[in-house]
Motif scaffolding. Structure first.
Motif, PDB file in Angstrom:
ATOM      1  N   ILE A  99      -7.297   3.175  -3.263  1.00 31.46           N
ATOM      2  CA  ILE A  99      -7.366   3.525  -1.791  1.00 31.46           C
ATOM      3  C   ILE A  99      -6.777   5.140  -1.898  1.00 31.46           C
ATOM      4  N   LEU A 118      -7.970  -8.409  -0.600  1.00 26.58           N
ATOM      5  CA  LEU A 118      -8.373  -7.526   0.500  1.00 26.58           C
ATOM      6  C   LEU A 118      -7.622  -7.689   1.737  1.00 26.58           C
ATOM      7  N   ARG A 121       0.826  -1.345   0.019  1.00 24.18           N
ATOM      8  CA  ARG A 121      -0.045   0.143  -0.121  1.00 24.18           C
ATOM      9  C   ARG A 121       0.753   1.412  -0.123  1.00 24.18           C
ATOM     10  N   ILE A 154      -7.768  -4.323   3.865  1.00 27.17           N
ATOM     11  CA  ILE A 154      -9.110  -3.742   3.656  1.00 27.17           C
ATOM     12  C   ILE A 154     -10.065  -4.565   4.557  1.00 27.17           C
ATOM     13  N   THR A 192     -17.202  -8.196   3.912  1.00 27.56           N
ATOM     14  CA  THR A 192     -16.637  -6.963   4.047  1.00 27.56           C
ATOM     15  C   THR A 192     -17.724  -5.882   4.369  1.00 27.56           C
ATOM     16  N   LEU A 243     -15.082  -1.082   2.786  1.00 32.85           N
ATOM     17  CA  LEU A 243     -15.160  -0.546   1.199  1.00 32.85           C
ATOM     18  C   LEU A 243     -16.109   0.661   1.569  1.00 32.85           C
ATOM     19  N   LEU A 300      -8.983  -1.783  -7.315  1.00 30.96           N
ATOM     20  CA  LEU A 300      -9.124  -1.327  -5.973  1.00 30.96           C
ATOM     21  C   LEU A 300      -8.331  -0.189  -5.884  1.00 30.96           C
ATOM     22  N   THR A 302     -11.699   3.863   0.675  1.00 31.46           N
ATOM     23  CA  THR A 302     -11.375   2.605  -0.066  1.00 31.46           C
ATOM     24  C   THR A 302     -12.578   2.422  -1.085  1.00 31.46           C
ATOM     25  N   TYR A 315      -3.904  -6.234   1.393  1.00 31.63           N
ATOM     26  CA  TYR A 315      -4.128  -4.795   1.418  1.00 31.63           C
ATOM     27  C   TYR A 315      -4.669  -4.181   2.787  1.00 31.63           C
TER      28      TYR A 315
END
Length: 293
Positions: free
Chosen positions: A57, A81, A36, A86, A112, A89, A55, A63, A84
């Protein structure tokens, strides 16, 4: 810890100004990683084979996920995910109902936290689409219509505009949500599977299409990236999301030639794995998961 030290020692950032792109490849441990880029805008064109997923960021850590590959990439998406870090979202966009774009979204939503979801006003009678709707319903999310003219509330430093679909089409590809991201003087245009008819209407709308980076439409198919559209976008870099040895002939040689003549540097998931675009608002850096073979 030793693995991270080896990776960091071998990492050299190259700000693209006619130079070679950064290739992140760790020979010592036989694996590849793209970290990241906290504090900057990062757009990851995830390697999901013959499909598409991006994706995003933001500099402040917001996100966004645009598409999630095919049905067989559900676990791959969940792994991305996790990689990174995550867990939430802020925005999810399903560009259109094709399985190679929304196939993995149901499991992503299941596992998520999702704040907002956007999809164009077009349905499909496939089990893939039904499964996505079930996951959305189970999470009690309300789908907001993806269409031209929307400005999405995401990060105060980053402008997110939806510039298509600008009309109603029978062709699901042309109903693709198209998103333009602006951070400082750098811009990205993410086009889903939008074809020539949608491109024509985007041009007709008068919206500024010029972009530093173009997410090439429809996996590099000759149905998209018309010469007129490309001349309006004028990208410095073009990212193509297609799988190895696919049955569709993606990316098409005509499109590759067209991009080359336009002066765009081309990056491809099938050759280089995940492609990461990092912007500090002035300069763009591109990292690839592996060296092109």
């Amino acid at each position: 810890m030793a693995q991270w030290k080896v990776w960091i020692m071998g990492l050299v950032l190259v700000v693209l100004s006619g130079c070679s792109p950064l290739t992140v490849h760790n020979e010592s441990v036989g694996s590849t990683t793209i970290l990241r880029a906290d504090g900057k805008l990062q757009v990851l064109f995830l390697d999901v084979g013959q499909g598409a997923s991006q994706l995003l960021i933001s500099p402040s850590g917001k996100t966004m996920l645009i598409d999630a590959g095919n049905n067989d990439k559900e676990q791959v998406m969940l792994d991305y995910l996790k990689q990174y870090q995550i867990t939430k979202l802020d925005i999810v966009i399903g560009t259109h109902p094709d399985a190679d774009h929304i196939g993995g979204l149901d499991k992503v939503i299941d596992q998520t936290i999702v704040d907002k979801i956007y999809m164009p006003k077009i349905s499909s009678n496939t089990r893939t689409f039904e499964s996505l709707l079930e996951s959305i319903s189970n999470k009690k999310l309300k789908v907001q219509t993806a269409k031209a003219g929307l400005t999405l509330d995401w990060d105060k430093e980053v402008q997110v505009e939806m510039i298509a679909p600008a009309a109603v089409y029978d062709n699901a590809n042309n109903m693709s949500a198209v998103v333009k991201i602006t951070y400082g003087t750098t811009t990205l245009l993410l086009t889903g599977d939008a074809e020539a008819a949608s491109e024509k209407d985007m041009i007709k709308s008068g919206v500024d299409l010029s972009s530093t980076v173009l997410g090439v439409g429809h996996h590099g198919s000759k149905s998209s990236t018309s010469l007129t559209f490309l001349n309006k976008v004028k990208p410095q870099y073009a990212i193509i999301q297609s799988g190895k040895d696919n049955n569709y002939g993606h990316p098409d040689k005509t499109i590759l030639s067209r991009l080359k003549k336009a002066g765009a540097s081309v990056y491809r998931n099938d050759l280089q794995g995940t492609v990461s675009v990092i912007s500090d608002g002035k300069n763009v850096t591109i990292a690839t998961e592996r060296k092109e073979k």
